[in-house]
Design a protein around this motif. Structure first.
Motif, PDB file in Angstrom:
ATOM      1  N   TYR A 248      32.186 101.187  37.618  1.00  0.00           N
ATOM      2  CA  TYR A 248      31.133 101.763  37.154  1.00  0.00           C
ATOM      3  C   TYR A 248      30.841 103.236  36.842  1.00  0.00           C
ATOM      4  CZ  TYR A 248      25.967 102.823  37.750  1.00  0.00           C
ATOM      5  OH  TYR A 248      24.585 103.504  37.509  1.00  0.00           O
ATOM      6  N   GLU A 249      31.677 104.002  37.884  1.00  0.00           N
ATOM      7  CA  GLU A 249      31.627 105.631  37.681  1.00  0.00           C
ATOM      8  C   GLU A 249      32.234 105.847  36.244  1.00  0.00           C
ATOM      9  OE1 GLU A 249      30.678 104.524  41.671  1.00  0.00           O
ATOM     10  OE2 GLU A 249      32.490 104.044  40.312  1.00  0.00           O
ATOM     11  N   ARG A 250      33.250 105.179  35.848  1.00  0.00           N
ATOM     12  CA  ARG A 250      33.875 105.430  34.471  1.00  0.00           C
ATOM     13  C   ARG A 250      33.027 105.216  33.299  1.00  0.00           C
ATOM     14  NH1 ARG A 250      36.838 109.564  34.950  1.00  0.00           N
ATOM     15  NH2 ARG A 250      38.166 108.915  33.172  1.00  0.00           N
ATOM     16  N   GLY A 251      32.171 104.180  33.652  1.00  0.00           N
ATOM     17  CA  GLY A 251      31.219 104.117  32.412  1.00  0.00           C
ATOM     18  C   GLY A 251      30.063 105.218  32.199  1.00  0.00           C
ATOM     19  N   VAL A 252      29.719 105.525  33.545  1.00  0.00           N
ATOM     20  CA  VAL A 252      28.731 106.591  33.422  1.00  0.00           C
ATOM     21  C   VAL A 252      29.364 107.832  32.677  1.00  0.00           C
ATOM     22  CG1 VAL A 252      27.496 108.323  34.799  1.00  0.00           C
ATOM     23  CG2 VAL A 252      27.299 105.958  35.362  1.00  0.00           C
ATOM     24  N   ALA A 253      30.757 108.208  33.250  1.00  0.00           N
ATOM     25  CA  ALA A 253      31.455 109.252  32.748  1.00  0.00           C
ATOM     26  C   ALA A 253      31.698 109.343  31.356  1.00  0.00           C
ATOM     27  CB  ALA A 253      32.656 109.449  33.660  1.00  0.00           C
ATOM     28  N   ASN A 273      35.431  95.842  30.709  1.00  0.00           N
ATOM     29  CA  ASN A 273      34.704  95.038  31.630  1.00  0.00           C
ATOM     30  C   ASN A 273      33.108  95.266  31.943  1.00  0.00           C
ATOM     31  OD1 ASN A 273      34.702  97.522  33.270  1.00  0.00           O
ATOM     32  ND2 ASN A 273      35.459  96.059  35.190  1.00  0.00           N
ATOM     33  N   ASP A 274      32.740  94.280  32.757  1.00  0.00           N
ATOM     34  CA  ASP A 274      31.102  94.597  33.023  1.00  0.00           C
ATOM     35  C   ASP A 274      30.673  95.875  33.618  1.00  0.00           C
ATOM     36  OD1 ASP A 274      30.726  92.334  31.509  1.00  0.00           O
ATOM     37  OD2 ASP A 274      30.867  91.027  33.166  1.00  0.00           O
ATOM     38  N   MET A 275      31.735  96.123  34.649  1.00  0.00           N
ATOM     39  CA  MET A 275      31.280  97.430  35.405  1.00  0.00           C
ATOM     40  C   MET A 275      31.248  98.599  34.859  1.00  0.00           C
ATOM     41  SD  MET A 275      30.550  96.055  38.358  1.00  0.00           S
ATOM     42  CE  MET A 275      30.344  97.673  39.197  1.00  0.00           C
ATOM     43  N   MET A 276      32.232  98.812  33.878  1.00  0.00           N
ATOM     44  CA  MET A 276      31.860 100.015  33.010  1.00  0.00           C
ATOM     45  C   MET A 276      30.722  99.795  31.998  1.00  0.00           C
ATOM     46  SD  MET A 276      35.902 101.223  32.295  1.00  0.00           S
ATOM     47  CE  MET A 276      36.452  99.897  31.503  1.00  0.00           C
ATOM     48  N   ALA A 277      30.463  98.738  31.562  1.00  0.00           N
ATOM     49  CA  ALA A 277      29.413  98.524  30.604  1.00  0.00           C
ATOM     50  C   ALA A 277      28.055  98.759  31.361  1.00  0.00           C
ATOM     51  CB  ALA A 277      29.533  97.045  29.984  1.00  0.00           C
ATOM     52  N   ILE A 278      27.990  98.515  32.538  1.00  0.00           N
ATOM     53  CA  ILE A 278      26.664  98.621  33.531  1.00  0.00           C
ATOM     54  C   ILE A 278      26.758  99.881  33.563  1.00  0.00           C
ATOM     55  CG2 ILE A 278      25.615  98.379  35.597  1.00  0.00           C
ATOM     56  CD1 ILE A 278      26.815  95.451  35.598  1.00  0.00           C
ATOM     57  N   GLY A 279      27.716 100.874  33.930  1.00  0.00           N
ATOM     58  CA  GLY A 279      27.550 102.202  34.128  1.00  0.00           C
ATOM     59  C   GLY A 279      27.043 102.993  32.685  1.00  0.00           C
ATOM     60  N   MET A 297      23.285  98.752  21.541  1.00  0.00           N
ATOM     61  CA  MET A 297      23.606  97.705  22.186  1.00  0.00           C
ATOM     62  C   MET A 297      24.607  97.869  23.229  1.00  0.00           C
ATOM     63  SD  MET A 297      23.382  94.806  19.073  1.00  0.00           S
ATOM     64  CE  MET A 297      24.266  95.955  18.030  1.00  0.00           C
ATOM     65  N   VAL A 298      24.590  97.184  24.377  1.00  0.00           N
ATOM     66  CA  VAL A 298      26.090  97.396  25.498  1.00  0.00           C
ATOM     67  C   VAL A 298      26.493  96.178  25.560  1.00  0.00           C
ATOM     68  CG1 VAL A 298      26.382  97.959  27.663  1.00  0.00           C
ATOM     69  CG2 VAL A 298      24.642  99.473  26.438  1.00  0.00           C
ATOM     70  N   ALA A 299      27.833  95.837  26.008  1.00  0.00           N
ATOM     71  CA  ALA A 299      28.380  94.575  26.040  1.00  0.00           C
ATOM     72  C   ALA A 299      29.672  94.864  26.748  1.00  0.00           C
ATOM     73  CB  ALA A 299      28.769  93.987  24.746  1.00  0.00           C
ATOM     74  N   GLY A 300      30.313  93.947  27.562  1.00  0.00           N
ATOM     75  CA  GLY A 300      31.315  93.961  28.190  1.00  0.00           C
ATOM     76  C   GLY A 300      32.085  92.747  28.532  1.00  0.00           C
ATOM     77  N   PHE A 301      32.934  92.517  29.545  1.00  0.00           N
ATOM     78  CA  PHE A 301      33.817  91.364  29.644  1.00  0.00           C
ATOM     79  C   PHE A 301      33.707  90.905  31.156  1.00  0.00           C
ATOM     80  CE2 PHE A 301      35.467  93.374  25.902  1.00  0.00           C
ATOM     81  CZ  PHE A 301      35.872  92.286  24.924  1.00  0.00           C
ATOM     82  N   ALA A 315      25.485  91.795  27.654  1.00  0.00           N
ATOM     83  CA  ALA A 315      26.166  90.535  26.835  1.00  0.00           C
ATOM     84  C   ALA A 315      27.737  90.917  27.585  1.00  0.00           C
ATOM     85  CB  ALA A 315      26.314  90.961  25.317  1.00  0.00           C
ATOM     86  N   SER A 316      28.259  89.781  27.718  1.00  0.00           N
ATOM     87  CA  SER A 316      29.604  89.683  28.097  1.00  0.00           C
ATOM     88  C   SER A 316      30.319  88.343  27.719  1.00  0.00           C
ATOM     89  CB  SER A 316      29.448  89.648  29.828  1.00  0.00           C
ATOM     90  OG  SER A 316      30.676  89.825  30.428  1.00  0.00           O
TER      91      SER A 316
END
Length: 359
Positions: A248-253, A273-279, A297-301, A315-316
């Motif tokens: 998650y933190e790397r998505g914020v970063a 992945n989803d955790m980075m997308a959520i971040g 728009m934000v998407a992950g896996f 979206a995932s």
């Protein structure tokens, strides 16, 4: 022949005296373990009949099996699984090798594989890795426990695969390709990348920012390869990129890094992945005040549960882990039984999971 009532009476008497006499009439510890011979005497059968009664598929008359199982229940006897493993050269246990990170973010993988293996009477022994360097010690443990097979969701160097081959321990790779000697099952990550890219393109995006995985991640690299190939076919471009590690933190970063460099003209973010997308989504909304999906728009896996929360709703592309687990069990069972001469690599398509924050 004894009546069932006589057998029951004998079993109860045996239980009362078990702490006083051993099988040969000598004094015995009250904590002495019960054996198949104890059950055989109580049921009035041979020890081999007791063994057959507890062996799936073995030949034993139904009435005799019922008498043995009743006697075993009265005595509180359980067969020694380890002793049976020595006799049959089958432990009915397979090793599952996962990275700690995979287990933390995708607990459904362990659950799906455990449940699928339990349907064929096989249990899973879990080995968790912090990094690649631990794999040698894990393979040593696998060989020491004489496991029936190994399912690996982590890379295994060729010399260690050689060790497993020499010990005749089947190896199957989960969610990653093996070499030409090993079966494998996985999600088609390249196709999943194409799928999520099409989704954001259909939503009108043309300037895309990517949050990649670390460099040696097969899964992350395949996903981004699919994304970039599809963007190129639609005259869309990658305007920003950041190297993450699935947290998650790397998505914020990533969002903070782009803001610090004055990059703000992207209309979609696709993370590996989803955790980075959520971040990334949280950083866009709460740190930059941008609207998701209005501005971006934000998407992950992976389709993890958190990706479906109303507060996230990215979206995932969901991995069909139940189908993958069933295929892994089927393929491993054939190898254990010596029927896996053809090396298979089965790929399953991902499933698009739409959400409001993806547009």
């Amino acid at each position: 022949m004894q009546s069932p009532h006589a057998v029951d009476t004998g079993v109860k008497a045996r239980r009362r005296s078990a702490g006083r006499k051993a099988a040969d009439g000598s004094a015995a510890s009250p904590h002495r373990r019960l054996t198949s011979e104890d059950v055989a005497r109580a049921a009035g059968v041979s020890a081999s009949a007791v063994s057959r009664a507890f062996t799936p598929g073995a030949s034993v008359a139904p009435e005799k099996r019922a008498r043995i199982l009743r006697a075993a229940a009265e005595l509180g006897y359980r067969p020694n699984v380890m002793a049976r493993a020595v006799a049959t050269r089958r432990s009915n246990v397979v090793g599952l090798i996962l990275f700690n990170e995979t287990n933390r973010h995708h607990p459904g993988v362990l659950l799906a594989l455990s449940q699928a293996f339990s349907t064929i009477g096989v249990r899973v022994m879990l080995f968790l890795l912090e990094d690649d360097e631990e794999i040698g010690d894990v393979i040593d443990h696998v060989l020491s426990y004489q496991l029936d097979g190994v399912v690996a969701a982590a890379p295994i160097p060729s010399p260690l695969i050689d060790q497993l081959e020499r010990a005749r321990v089947p190896l199957l790779f989960y969610n990653r390709p093996g070499d030409d000697r090993c079966a494998a099952v996985g999600c088609d990550h390249h196709a999943s990348g194409v799928l999520i890219a099409r989704h954001v393109l259909d939503g009108g995006a043309r300037r895309v920012a990517l949050i990649r995985s670390y460099r040696d991640s097969f899964v992350g690299n395949e996903r981004m390869r699919g994304v970039e190939e599809e963007l190129a076919t639609q005259d869309a471009g990658v305007v920003a990129s950041f190297r993450g590690d699935f947290d998650y933190e790397r998505g914020v970063a990533a969002v903070a890094d782009w803001a610090a460099r004055g990059i703000d003209d992207y209309d979609a973010v696709i993370a590996a992945n989803d955790m980075m997308a959520i971040g990334a989504k949280d950083a866009l909304v709460h740190k930059l005040g941008r609207s998701v999906p209005g501005d971006v728009m934000v998407a992950g896996f992976d389709g993890i549960e958190a990706s479906r929360w109303l507060s996230n709703g990215i979206a995932s592309v969901d991995q069909p882990i139940e189908h993958m687990a069933r295929a892994a069990v089927e393929m491993m069972a054939r190898q254990i039984e010596g029927k896996g001469a053809v090396v298979e690599y089965r790929l399953f398509p991902g499933r698009l999971q739409r959400a409001a924050t993806a547009g």
